[in-house]
Design a protein around this motif. Structure first.
Motif, short mmCIF file in Angstrom:
data_model
loop_
_atom_site.label_atom_id
_atom_site.label_comp_id
_atom_site.label_asym_id
_atom_site.label_seq_id
_atom_site.Cartn_x
_atom_site.Cartn_y
_atom_site.Cartn_z
N ILE A 74 -6.99 -1.35 5.75
CA ILE A 74 -8.09 -0.51 6.28
C ILE A 74 -7.66 0.00 7.65
N ASP A 75 -7.41 1.30 7.70
CA ASP A 75 -6.82 1.97 8.87
C ASP A 75 -7.91 2.33 9.88
N ASP A 76 -7.51 2.52 11.13
CA ASP A 76 -8.42 2.97 12.20
C ASP A 76 -9.66 2.09 12.29
N VAL A 81 1.58 4.40 2.73
CA VAL A 81 1.14 5.80 2.70
C VAL A 81 -0.33 5.87 3.08
N ASN A 82 -0.72 6.97 3.73
CA ASN A 82 -2.14 7.19 4.07
C ASN A 82 -2.81 7.92 2.91
N ILE A 83 -4.01 7.46 2.58
CA ILE A 83 -4.72 8.02 1.43
C ILE A 83 -5.97 8.75 1.92
N CYS A 114 -1.33 1.01 0.67
CA CYS A 114 -2.18 2.20 0.79
C CYS A 114 -3.05 2.02 2.01
N GLU A 115 -2.93 2.92 3.00
CA GLU A 115 -3.78 2.85 4.20
C GLU A 115 -4.98 3.77 3.97
N ILE A 116 -6.15 3.17 4.02
CA ILE A 116 -7.38 3.92 3.76
C ILE A 116 -8.27 3.77 5.00
N LEU A 146 -6.25 -5.34 8.11
CA LEU A 146 -7.07 -4.47 8.96
C LEU A 146 -6.15 -3.92 10.05
N LYS A 147 -6.26 -2.62 10.31
CA LYS A 147 -5.44 -2.06 11.39
C LYS A 147 -6.37 -1.65 12.53
N ILE A 148 -6.24 -2.31 13.69
CA ILE A 148 -7.12 -2.01 14.83
C ILE A 148 -6.81 -0.60 15.32
N ALA A 186 7.33 0.43 6.85
CA ALA A 186 7.46 1.75 7.47
C ALA A 186 6.33 2.62 6.94
N GLU A 187 5.54 3.20 7.86
CA GLU A 187 4.41 4.04 7.44
C GLU A 187 4.86 5.49 7.36
N ALA A 188 4.58 6.11 6.21
CA ALA A 188 4.94 7.52 6.02
C ALA A 188 3.89 8.40 6.68
#
Ligand code: C2E
Ligand code: MG
Ligand code: MG
Length: 497
Positions: free
Chosen positions: A375-377, A313-315, A345-347, A396-398, A255-257
């Motif tokens: 690695i987000d976006d 969590v997004n950093i 940690c989503e960066i 990796l998140k597309i 679950a992404e906050a």
């Protein structure tokens, strides 16, 4: 007349002659040193004069000289009924270059940017470095021509900057104010700046003409900032959670906050509005700490309820720059009894790819701690494969932009496929975000994505709603996917306490 040896008169005369010669020599020395001094003074004052009118780093006009040139240009424009455009340009991403590589590199980049601006547009009426990474230009052109000039400047500044063996990339935002349509003389520079900031707010890399609504937005932002400073302590910040599901089984794995601000008058404000504000004004570090604390506390509560998914969590950039960032995460996980493998940690790609020693050290320390890095976006930045390979990321998140067009565009499908191939080559998991339709889901599953996230499965929801959803699921009510532990080996299911 002859003098006898020892004649006192003769002695006195020769002493006088010697004295005269000595005086003459001394006089010549004084005159020479005065002349040298005068020459040096003239050189110094010419230099001072130059410096007073020009920025010593870039050689461009200072703000005071620019204001003077603006007065002259306005008078000329009125007299000749000629068009006049003021362009206010701010470099995008300059601050992070300064922070990451130091002021010497920052100065070299500024000087190079100024040199490119000087040659990009022929001869502007005036070109100034107003201060920091902000510049202003005066052009005797129409509104359409001013937009062309802005785009030309952007193209010039997008080319990589070579400084101290680094290859750096920057962008720029340009605000345009036409005289007199966009303001009288005293307001013109300020209005162009407002337009430039509105471009920055939308992500930069473009130009905009001044619009009166923008000034209202600027005032609005100022009051929003005041309120944001106190939002956390007043309990107005909240986290909502959006599940990630396994692409094949549709079981929930994480679950992404995501942050929300419950503003007492304006209602819910999304992170796209207030996070850039918080980042610009130094609030993001405190807010980021609050997010980590809340997410870990929530993970502990879910754990107590028997829910076993990972929490993400997004950093932000500012958190990554802090020396105690990883220590703080370790301490928070420990305090709440959460195994590090349960945290992601989503960066974002743009932050992750800043190939600084600091970034790599943070990734490495997170990996050593056992925290999962995503690695987000992905796909929106300028990743080099070499850089990606050096980062110990797991996932990796597309980016959503590629997912949106999947079912209609062959090009989007090729990009998504390329991202999956890159990830496979580097041994990374692939997540796709923003999945809204079954057709998109089918393409992503066929491409080999590991996890999916999007409104098709669930919108972000409160922690309580997520727990209720899970309980209903356990009771067999509804058709929601089942919760299960993470798929990822290094952080696989931990026995519940
Ligand atoms: P993100 O991390 O890439 O989060 C995904 C964003 O896409 C979220 O927007 C989410 O609500 C939205 N989304 C998810 N599925 C769909 C879908 O199917 N369709 C559409 N149209 N949108 C979808 P949100 O919550 O507005 O967050 C925006 C961004 O703000 C996040 O992008 C993240 O970069 C940032 N953010 C959010 N919370 C935090 C935080 O706690 N710290 C930091 N540093 N950044 C945060
Ligand atoms: Mg994210
Ligand atoms: Mg994203």
């Amino acid at each position: 007349m002859a003098f006898a040896r020892g004649d006192p008169l003769a002695w006195a005369l020769s002493a006088c002659a010697v004295l005269l010669v000595l005086l003459a020599i001394e006089h010549w020395r004084v005159v020479r040193s005065q002349r040298l001094l005068a020459q040096r003074l003239t050189a110094a004052s010419t230099q001072l004069e130059d410096l007073r009118g020009h920025d010593p780093l870039t050689g461009l006009l200072t703000r005071a000289e620019f204001e003077q040139a603006l007065d002259d240009a306005v008078m000329a424009s009125e007299r000749d009924n000629a068009p006049l455009a003021l362009l206010h340009l701010g470099l995008d991403g300059f601050r992070s270059i300064n922070e990451a590589y130091g002021h010497a590199v920052g100065d070299a980049v500024l000087a190079e940017a100024a040199a490119r601006m000087r040659t990009a547009l022929g001869v502007p009426l005036a070109l100034s470095r107003l201060g920091g990474d902000e510049f202003a230009l005066l052009l005797a052109v129409t509104a359409d021509e001013a937009a062309d000039a802005a785009e030309q400047l952007l193209r010039e500044l997008q080319r990589p900057f070579a400084a101290e063996a680094l290859n750096l990339r920057l962008g720029a935002s340009v605000g345009i104010a036409m005289y007199p349509a966009h303001g009288a003389r005293p307001r013109l520079l300020g209005n162009a700046a407002v337009a430039m900031r509105s471009v920055k707010q939308l992500g930069g890399g473009g130009h905009a003409y001044y619009d009166a609504a923008m000034a209202v937005d600027a005032r609005d932002r100022a009051s929003l900032l005041q309120a944001l400073r106190r939002a956390a302590e007043l309990g107005q910040l909240q986290l909502v959670y959006q599940p990630k599901v396994d692409a094949r089984s549709l079981q929930i794995t994480a679950a992404e906050a995501l942050l929300r601000w419950e503003h007492p008058q304006r209602g819910t404000i999304g992170p796209a509005v207030f996070i850039p504000l918080a980042e610009r004004h130094g609030l993001m570090d405190g807010i980021g700490r609050w997010v980590i604390e809340q997410a870990c506390q929530q993970a502990a509560t879910w754990r107590g309820l028997g829910l076993r998914m990972r929490v993400a969590v997004n950093i932000s950039y500012h958190q990554m720059r802090r020396d105690d960032f990883v220590d703080h995460i370790a301490a928070t996980l420990h305090r709440h009894g959460i195994p590090p493998g349960r945290l992601t940690c989503e960066i974002t790609e743009s932050v992750a790819m800043e190939d600084t020693v600091q970034t790599r050290a943070v990734f490495e320390r997170l990996r050593q701690l056992g925290v999962h890095v995503c690695i987000d976006d992905f796909g929106t930045g300028y990743s080099s494969l070499a850089c990606l390979r050096r980062l110990p990321a797991a996932e990796l998140k597309i980016d959503r932009a590629f997912v949106t067009d999947l079912d209609s565009s062959e090009r989007a499908r090729s990009i998504a496929k390329a991202v999956v191939d890159v990830a496979r080559t580097l041994g990374l998991r692939v997540v796709a975000e923003g999945v809204e339709t079954e057709a998109q889901r089918d393409v992503l599953v066929a491409l080999g994505c590991d996890e999916l996230q999007g409104f098709l499965f669930a919108r972000p929801m409160s922690a309580t709603a997520l727990a209720l959803w899970a309980e209903r699921d356990e009771l067999g009510e509804g058709a929601q996917p089942e919760f299960r532990a993470s798929l990822f080996d290094p952080t696989a299911a931990m026995p519940l306490a």
